[in-house]
Design a protein around this motif. Sequence first.
Motif, PDB file in Angstrom:
ATOM      1  N   HIS A 135      -4.256  12.320  30.143  1.00 45.79           N
ATOM      2  CA  HIS A 135      -5.378  12.702  29.284  1.00 45.79           C
ATOM      3  C   HIS A 135      -5.245  14.157  28.849  1.00 45.79           C
ATOM      4  CE1 HIS A 135      -7.999   9.159  30.203  1.00 45.79           C
ATOM      5  NE2 HIS A 135      -7.131   9.079  31.193  1.00 45.79           N
ATOM      6  N   ASP A 136      -5.802  14.474  27.685  1.00 42.66           N
ATOM      7  CA  ASP A 136      -5.847  15.859  27.229  1.00 42.66           C
ATOM      8  C   ASP A 136      -6.967  16.601  27.940  1.00 42.66           C
ATOM      9  OD1 ASP A 136      -3.722  15.830  25.398  1.00 42.66           O
ATOM     10  OD2 ASP A 136      -4.989  14.955  23.849  1.00 42.66           O
ATOM     11  N   LEU A 137      -6.708  17.867  28.206  1.00 42.27           N
ATOM     12  CA  LEU A 137      -7.645  18.750  28.899  1.00 42.27           C
ATOM     13  C   LEU A 137      -7.577  20.107  28.218  1.00 42.27           C
ATOM     14  CD1 LEU A 137      -9.306  19.883  31.383  1.00 42.27           C
ATOM     15  CD2 LEU A 137      -7.117  20.112  32.540  1.00 42.27           C
ATOM     16  N   TRP A 138      -8.722  20.631  27.838  1.00 43.85           N
ATOM     17  CA  TRP A 138      -8.798  21.966  27.255  1.00 43.85           C
ATOM     18  C   TRP A 138      -9.584  22.836  28.216  1.00 43.85           C
ATOM     19  CZ3 TRP A 138      -9.570  17.423  24.710  1.00 43.85           C
ATOM     20  CH2 TRP A 138      -8.675  17.121  23.678  1.00 43.85           C
ATOM     21  N   LEU A 139      -8.978  23.946  28.634  1.00 48.73           N
ATOM     22  CA  LEU A 139      -9.652  24.899  29.513  1.00 48.73           C
ATOM     23  C   LEU A 139      -9.997  26.143  28.718  1.00 48.73           C
ATOM     24  CD1 LEU A 139      -7.607  24.749  32.833  1.00 48.73           C
ATOM     25  CD2 LEU A 139      -9.656  23.498  32.197  1.00 48.73           C
ATOM     26  N   PHE A 140     -11.153  26.702  29.013  1.00 45.30           N
ATOM     27  CA  PHE A 140     -11.630  27.894  28.335  1.00 45.30           C
ATOM     28  C   PHE A 140     -11.759  29.010  29.366  1.00 45.30           C
ATOM     29  CE2 PHE A 140     -12.738  24.271  25.863  1.00 45.30           C
ATOM     30  CZ  PHE A 140     -12.439  24.669  24.566  1.00 45.30           C
ATOM     31  N   PHE A 141     -11.133  30.148  29.057  1.00 42.64           N
ATOM     32  CA  PHE A 141     -11.075  31.285  29.963  1.00 42.64           C
ATOM     33  C   PHE A 141     -11.794  32.480  29.339  1.00 42.64           C
ATOM     34  CE2 PHE A 141      -7.444  28.649  30.810  1.00 42.64           C
ATOM     35  CZ  PHE A 141      -7.235  28.727  32.175  1.00 42.64           C
ATOM     36  N   LYS A 142     -12.456  33.247  30.179  1.00 40.14           N
ATOM     37  CA  LYS A 142     -13.055  34.510  29.773  1.00 40.14           C
ATOM     38  C   LYS A 142     -12.535  35.569  30.730  1.00 40.14           C
ATOM     39  CE  LYS A 142     -17.447  36.647  28.650  1.00 40.14           C
ATOM     40  NZ  LYS A 142     -18.902  36.447  28.586  1.00 40.14           N
ATOM     41  N   ASN A 143     -11.880  36.580  30.187  1.00 44.55           N
ATOM     42  CA  ASN A 143     -11.245  37.617  31.022  1.00 44.55           C
ATOM     43  C   ASN A 143     -10.298  36.995  32.049  1.00 44.55           C
ATOM     44  OD1 ASN A 143     -12.738  39.601  29.655  1.00 44.55           O
ATOM     45  ND2 ASN A 143     -14.460  39.318  31.051  1.00 44.55           N
ATOM     46  N   LYS A 144      -9.528  36.019  31.592  1.00 42.66           N
ATOM     47  CA  LYS A 144      -8.515  35.305  32.389  1.00 42.66           C
ATOM     48  C   LYS A 144      -9.095  34.456  33.515  1.00 42.66           C
ATOM     49  CE  LYS A 144      -5.028  38.714  31.345  1.00 42.66           C
ATOM     50  NZ  LYS A 144      -3.995  38.215  30.530  1.00 42.66           N
ATOM     51  N   LYS A 145     -10.416  34.306  33.535  1.00 40.54           N
ATOM     52  CA  LYS A 145     -11.077  33.484  34.553  1.00 40.54           C
ATOM     53  C   LYS A 145     -11.517  32.169  33.907  1.00 40.54           C
ATOM     54  CE  LYS A 145     -14.992  33.428  37.675  1.00 40.54           C
ATOM     55  NZ  LYS A 145     -16.343  33.114  37.294  1.00 40.54           N
ATOM     56  N   PRO A 146     -11.176  31.013  34.504  1.00 46.38           N
ATOM     57  CA  PRO A 146     -11.602  29.738  33.917  1.00 46.38           C
ATOM     58  C   PRO A 146     -13.128  29.602  33.925  1.00 46.38           C
ATOM     59  CG  PRO A 146     -10.474  29.373  36.021  1.00 46.38           C
ATOM     60  CD  PRO A 146     -10.422  30.833  35.738  1.00 46.38           C
ATOM     61  N   GLU A 147     -13.689  29.212  32.767  1.00 51.25           N
ATOM     62  CA  GLU A 147     -15.142  29.114  32.608  1.00 51.25           C
ATOM     63  C   GLU A 147     -15.627  27.671  32.441  1.00 51.25           C
ATOM     64  OE1 GLU A 147     -17.667  31.617  32.267  1.00 51.25           O
ATOM     65  OE2 GLU A 147     -16.174  32.940  33.160  1.00 51.25           O
ATOM     66  N   ALA A 148     -14.882  26.885  31.638  1.00 51.03           N
ATOM     67  CA  ALA A 148     -15.344  25.538  31.300  1.00 51.03           C
ATOM     68  C   ALA A 148     -14.155  24.684  30.881  1.00 51.03           C
ATOM     69  CB  ALA A 148     -16.369  25.604  30.172  1.00 51.03           C
TER      70      ALA A 148
END
Length: 155
Positions: A23-36
């Motif tokens: 499955h496809d997975l998109w990760l969102f990072f803020k200041n290199k920290k995973p957020e969502a």
Amino acid sequence: MYHKLEKKTYKITNKYLGDSKTHDLWLFFKNKKPEAAIIETTAPDGYSGSIYMLVAAYFNGKIIGVRVLSHKETPGIGDKIELSISNWINKFTGMHVSSIEDKNFTLRKYGGQIEQFTGATITPQSVTNAVKRTVVLIKEIPLMLNLSNKDIHEY
């Protein structure tokens, strides 16, 4: 907020996604920290077969949103999972999944908090179960990234 986040795309295989496919997975990072995360998932036990969805959630288990990509549910009954037919799928937004045993995250008919729609039980329960499993998996992703899990690969 999301325009300030860095996005990375991954591929993931996990039983909580309803099948053995990748499955496809998109990760969102803020200041290199995973957020969502946003992840493709499958409810394999819909009334008329598999229901394919996207689930977005924060890593604390709070749901950002759920959308159905495709299904073969009965028109006029089970198709109320589609946003173009009904807003039922929006009921998940803002809800929280604590664990796979979370009794609140089931249909009201079975003692939970989620209202089903008239005329159908199998379809909304199938979607609800898939969303719960997927959010539980999303909560585990930061740990999976730290352990270089073989089931998750950057794409």
